[in-house]
Design a protein around this motif. Structure first.
Motif, short mmCIF file in Angstrom:
data_model
loop_
_atom_site.label_atom_id
_atom_site.label_comp_id
_atom_site.label_asym_id
_atom_site.label_seq_id
_atom_site.Cartn_x
_atom_site.Cartn_y
_atom_site.Cartn_z
N ASP A 1 -14.68 8.71 -10.66
CA ASP A 1 -14.96 8.52 -9.35
C ASP A 1 -13.57 7.96 -8.75
OD1 ASP A 1 -15.41 5.82 -9.77
OD2 ASP A 1 -17.26 6.27 -10.49
N SER A 2 -13.67 7.65 -7.55
CA SER A 2 -12.41 6.98 -6.77
C SER A 2 -12.29 5.56 -7.11
CB SER A 2 -12.57 7.24 -5.19
OG SER A 2 -13.96 6.64 -4.76
N ASP A 3 -13.36 4.87 -7.66
CA ASP A 3 -13.48 3.63 -8.06
C ASP A 3 -12.40 3.49 -9.06
OD1 ASP A 3 -15.24 3.01 -6.15
OD2 ASP A 3 -16.85 2.82 -7.35
N ASP A 4 -12.39 4.37 -10.03
CA ASP A 4 -11.46 4.04 -11.15
C ASP A 4 -9.92 4.20 -10.65
OD1 ASP A 4 -13.48 4.17 -12.80
OD2 ASP A 4 -13.31 6.08 -13.62
N VAL A 5 -9.54 4.52 -9.85
CA VAL A 5 -8.31 4.71 -9.22
C VAL A 5 -8.04 3.24 -8.57
CG1 VAL A 5 -6.53 5.81 -7.33
CG2 VAL A 5 -7.94 7.25 -8.75
N VAL A 6 -8.93 2.80 -7.61
CA VAL A 6 -8.80 1.53 -7.12
C VAL A 6 -8.83 0.50 -8.34
CG1 VAL A 6 -9.90 -0.24 -5.73
CG2 VAL A 6 -10.03 2.24 -5.29
N ALA A 7 -9.32 0.52 -9.45
CA ALA A 7 -9.40 -0.27 -10.50
C ALA A 7 -7.93 -0.38 -11.40
CB ALA A 7 -10.59 -0.06 -11.46
N LEU A 8 -7.67 0.94 -11.16
CA LEU A 8 -6.32 1.00 -11.85
C LEU A 8 -4.98 0.45 -11.18
CD1 LEU A 8 -5.16 2.71 -14.61
CD2 LEU A 8 -4.71 4.41 -12.96
N ILE A 9 -5.13 0.80 -9.91
CA ILE A 9 -4.19 -0.16 -8.95
C ILE A 9 -4.41 -1.76 -9.15
CG2 ILE A 9 -3.49 -0.66 -6.90
CD1 ILE A 9 -4.24 2.37 -5.95
N ASP A 10 -5.61 -1.89 -9.02
CA ASP A 10 -5.74 -3.52 -9.16
C ASP A 10 -5.18 -4.00 -10.62
OD1 ASP A 10 -7.02 -6.11 -8.08
OD2 ASP A 10 -8.39 -5.70 -9.90
N GLN A 11 -5.31 -3.31 -11.83
CA GLN A 11 -4.74 -4.01 -13.11
C GLN A 11 -3.33 -3.60 -13.29
OE1 GLN A 11 -7.05 -2.08 -16.34
NE2 GLN A 11 -9.10 -2.38 -15.20
N TYR A 12 -2.80 -2.57 -12.45
CA TYR A 12 -1.37 -2.34 -12.50
C TYR A 12 -0.87 -2.22 -11.47
CZ TYR A 12 -2.69 -1.41 -17.44
OH TYR A 12 -3.19 -1.62 -18.75
N PRO A 13 -0.68 -3.32 -10.63
CA PRO A 13 -0.26 -3.24 -9.15
C PRO A 13 1.21 -2.81 -8.86
CG PRO A 13 -0.39 -5.62 -9.99
CD PRO A 13 -0.97 -4.81 -10.99
N LEU A 14 2.03 -2.77 -10.14
CA LEU A 14 3.61 -2.52 -9.91
C LEU A 14 3.61 -0.82 -10.06
CD1 LEU A 14 6.15 -3.71 -9.60
CD2 LEU A 14 6.72 -3.39 -12.09
N CYS A 15 3.69 -0.34 -8.93
CA CYS A 15 3.90 0.85 -8.56
C CYS A 15 5.23 1.46 -8.11
CB CYS A 15 3.02 1.53 -7.45
SG CYS A 15 0.88 0.91 -7.82
N TRP A 16 5.52 2.77 -8.15
CA TRP A 16 6.65 3.53 -7.69
C TRP A 16 6.40 4.00 -6.49
CZ3 TRP A 16 11.66 2.99 -9.37
CH2 TRP A 16 11.89 2.63 -10.63
N LEU A 17 7.19 3.62 -5.35
CA LEU A 17 7.20 4.13 -4.17
C LEU A 17 8.45 5.10 -4.23
CD1 LEU A 17 6.04 4.42 -1.16
CD2 LEU A 17 7.65 2.62 -0.59
N VAL A 18 8.23 6.44 -4.03
CA VAL A 18 9.12 7.37 -4.00
C VAL A 18 9.36 8.31 -2.76
CG1 VAL A 18 9.99 9.40 -5.35
CG2 VAL A 18 8.74 7.67 -6.40
N SER A 19 10.52 8.44 -2.32
CA SER A 19 10.64 9.12 -0.85
C SER A 19 12.06 9.96 -0.89
CB SER A 19 10.75 8.01 0.14
OG SER A 19 11.67 6.98 0.01
N ALA B 1 -15.07 0.90 4.19
CA ALA B 1 -16.53 0.46 4.16
C ALA B 1 -17.31 1.13 2.78
CB ALA B 1 -17.45 0.50 5.11
N ASP B 2 -16.93 2.17 2.69
CA ASP B 2 -17.47 2.97 1.52
C ASP B 2 -16.99 2.64 0.17
OD1 ASP B 2 -19.41 4.18 3.03
OD2 ASP B 2 -18.11 5.74 3.66
N GLY B 3 -15.69 1.99 0.11
CA GLY B 3 -14.96 1.73 -1.04
C GLY B 3 -14.15 2.76 -1.30
#
Length: 204
Positions: A7-25, A44-46
């Motif tokens: 579910d979408s909560d897992d993506v949020v949890a992943l970002i929380d655990q691994y906040p260093l992301c690549w921003l590519v443009s 509000a729905d998470g």
């Protein structure tokens, strides 16, 4: 998508655990890619609606994003090689497991929130420490630092989560793999995604 999150909560949890992301443009002058710590923002729905962060104004990617705000955020979670030595099946072949996500976004700069972005990230990273450091501890330095930094909000347009964590292995196979792996984040995520198939004797 193959290997979607539960579910979408897992993506949020992943970002929380691994906040260093690549921003590519990309833009007329070429490509830009910056590793940046980001914070997930949810409605509000998470559901994930944006990622919040900041970068140096001297970063050439600022100009790229001002000209073309479309970008891609790459979330790099736990990953690792899975060797056949973990299994009793002689014809099983190696694989690579991982939990990651690519998130198309539209980036908007919010200079009025620059200090807030620094404080929120610091508070998140210092949480749980015996004596958490606060941005205000360096108050005297901030007037010289803040003019060289700018906050941004990356508004989510879609989410492509890839959670290849052993769900396609046989029941026997996943028990052998998880049971033989070293403890760590990848094993933790594999346990989470296969908890209904793991034998009780496999330690957490």
């Amino acid at each position: 998508m193959k290997y979607p999150p539960r579910d979408s909560d897992d993506v949020v949890a992943l970002i929380d655990q691994y906040p260093l992301c690549w921003l590519v443009s990309a833009g007329a002058s070429g490509f830009g890619a910056s590793p940046l710590p980001l914070l997930a923002e949810c409605d509000a729905d998470g559901s994930l609606v944006a990622l919040f962060g900041h970068m140096a104004l001297s970063n050439p990617q600022v100009a790229l994003l001002r000209a073309q705000p479309s970008a891609l955020i790459l979330v790099n979670g736990p990953q690792g090689y899975i060797s056949p030595e973990l299994l009793g099946n002689p014809v099983w072949v190696p694989t690579w497991n991982y939990a990651m996500a690519s998130i198309p976004v539209d980036v908007s700069f919010v200079p009025d929130e620059t200090r807030d972005s620094i404080e929120r990230l610091t508070d998140r990273m210092e949480a749980g420490r015996a004596a958490p450091w606060k941005v205000s501890d360096a108050e005297e330095r901030l007037p010289k630092m803040l003019p060289h930094i700018i906050a941004f909000r990356a508004h989510v347009r879609a989410i492509d989560g890839r959670f290849k964590l052993g769900r396609d292995e046989s029941r026997t196979g996943i028990n052998e793999i998880v049971g033989g792996m070293d403890h760590g984040p990848l094993r933790d995520w594999m346990r989470l995604y296969n908890e209904d198939r793991l034998e009780k004797e496999i330690e957490a």
